[in-house]
Write an enzyme that holds these catalytic residues in place. Sequence first.
Site, PDB file in Angstrom:
ATOM      1  N   CYS A  90      -1.976  -3.007  -3.052  1.00 57.11           N
ATOM      2  CA  CYS A  90      -2.762  -1.795  -3.324  1.00 57.11           C
ATOM      3  C   CYS A  90      -3.701  -1.944  -4.510  1.00 57.11           C
ATOM      4  CB  CYS A  90      -1.830  -0.608  -3.551  1.00 57.11           C
ATOM      5  SG  CYS A  90      -0.832  -0.192  -2.112  1.00 57.11           S
ATOM      6  N   HIS A 356      -4.530   7.215   1.219  1.00 52.68           N
ATOM      7  CA  HIS A 356      -4.584   5.948   0.464  1.00 52.68           C
ATOM      8  C   HIS A 356      -4.854   4.797   1.419  1.00 52.68           C
ATOM      9  CE1 HIS A 356      -3.527   2.587  -1.981  1.00 52.68           C
ATOM     10  NE2 HIS A 356      -2.225   2.598  -1.801  1.00 52.68           N
ATOM     11  N   CYS A 386      -0.455   1.140  -9.064  1.00 44.56           N
ATOM     12  CA  CYS A 386       0.708   0.282  -8.854  1.00 44.56           C
ATOM     13  C   CYS A 386       0.502  -0.463  -7.543  1.00 44.56           C
ATOM     14  CB  CYS A 386       1.991   1.106  -8.806  1.00 44.56           C
ATOM     15  SG  CYS A 386       2.032   2.370  -7.506  1.00 44.56           S
TER      16      CYS A 386
END
Length: 400
Positions: A90, A356, A386
């Site tokens: 990510c 996301h 994160c």
Amino acid sequence: MEAYVYDHVRTPRGKGRPDGALHEITSVEMATQLLKALQSRNNLDTALLDDVIIGMAQPVGEQGGVLARAAVLQAGYAQTVAGQQIHRFCATGLDAVSLIAAQVHAGMIQAGIGGGVESMSRTVMGYDSGAWTSDPSVAYSNHYAPQGIGADLIATLDGFTREDVDRFAVESQRKAAHAWENGYFKNAIVPIRDVLGDVLLDHDEHMRPGTTVESLAKLKPAFEGFGKAGFEAVAKAKYPEIEELNYVHHGGNSSGIVDGAGLVLVGSKEFGEKAGLKPRGRIRSYANIGSEPMIMLTAPAAVSRKAIKAGGMTEKDIDLWELNEAFASVVMRFQQELDIPDDKINVNGGAIAMGHPLGATGAMLVGTVLDELERRDAETGLITLCAANGLGTAAIIERV
């Protein structure tokens, strides 16, 4: 040499499933449409660019094969523009922007585009997991558990209740709806079109502005099944101080599964002069870090401090904070650790409301923060995410 942000664009986020508005659009096509938009809205001579770095969290199948180079050529850019594909889960989209900035800072290139793309409806999450999850010896040494277990573990350790995390999610929805209603994203959004040129999507499709704490209370915890299947025992082995996991996360207070892409144009002062462009922001610093891999989601505080130190700053110098809302507890812990008030973090909502798109989110957030700094006449913003296996990334931008 300074690295300036000259422009940024993103797609709207489409629901990451077969009935989502962007399901028929491939990742390379999303990236291509954004590249074309950057060129046309800036009247950009693409031969002035050195590199395009586009990453994704699932670099397999149609998202593999150095997608950046394919998109560069598909968009009609000069063939001298190089392409690179990166992958840091990510953290990828922000890392791609930072890598372009690093090359500019070092004087190795004059300009480039960094960002990410993810079609979560076309490329299944977990396809590229590799040894981290699939090799028993590696998984054992890392105390591997799914990310949702880590999010629930944070809530358990920090005492966040189900109502706490649901209340956070409702606030994310409220902020995102307010931002859209007031046109805060309009200059960044590139409507995505089909092969006939018709607009498929021009807004973030995942939002549920009518969400309430009462409606979220009806949802069942999403990760209890994983925990009871054995991963709760893994968590207890790593964190023996807990008696039971408090399962508080579900689809309504976790990041949404969506399709999307985001790109950021970064270059030197000399590039801007040649291209006839005025810089909007300056990338002051960036950092990456590793953290405890079982809980997986606690790197943002440490990596933010690292980026702040690299920039010769203090936490008080940051006007706006943007942390990807992977799960509600991730942001709540971050706020507690760095003592950040609600009105300075994720002020336009986040991934719980808008979704996301894994490898793209970091680049999207750069643009979100820069636009908001301009709107507020503020100076400095920090973006952090994160990432899986205990990774974290951060960057600091200053408005010009």
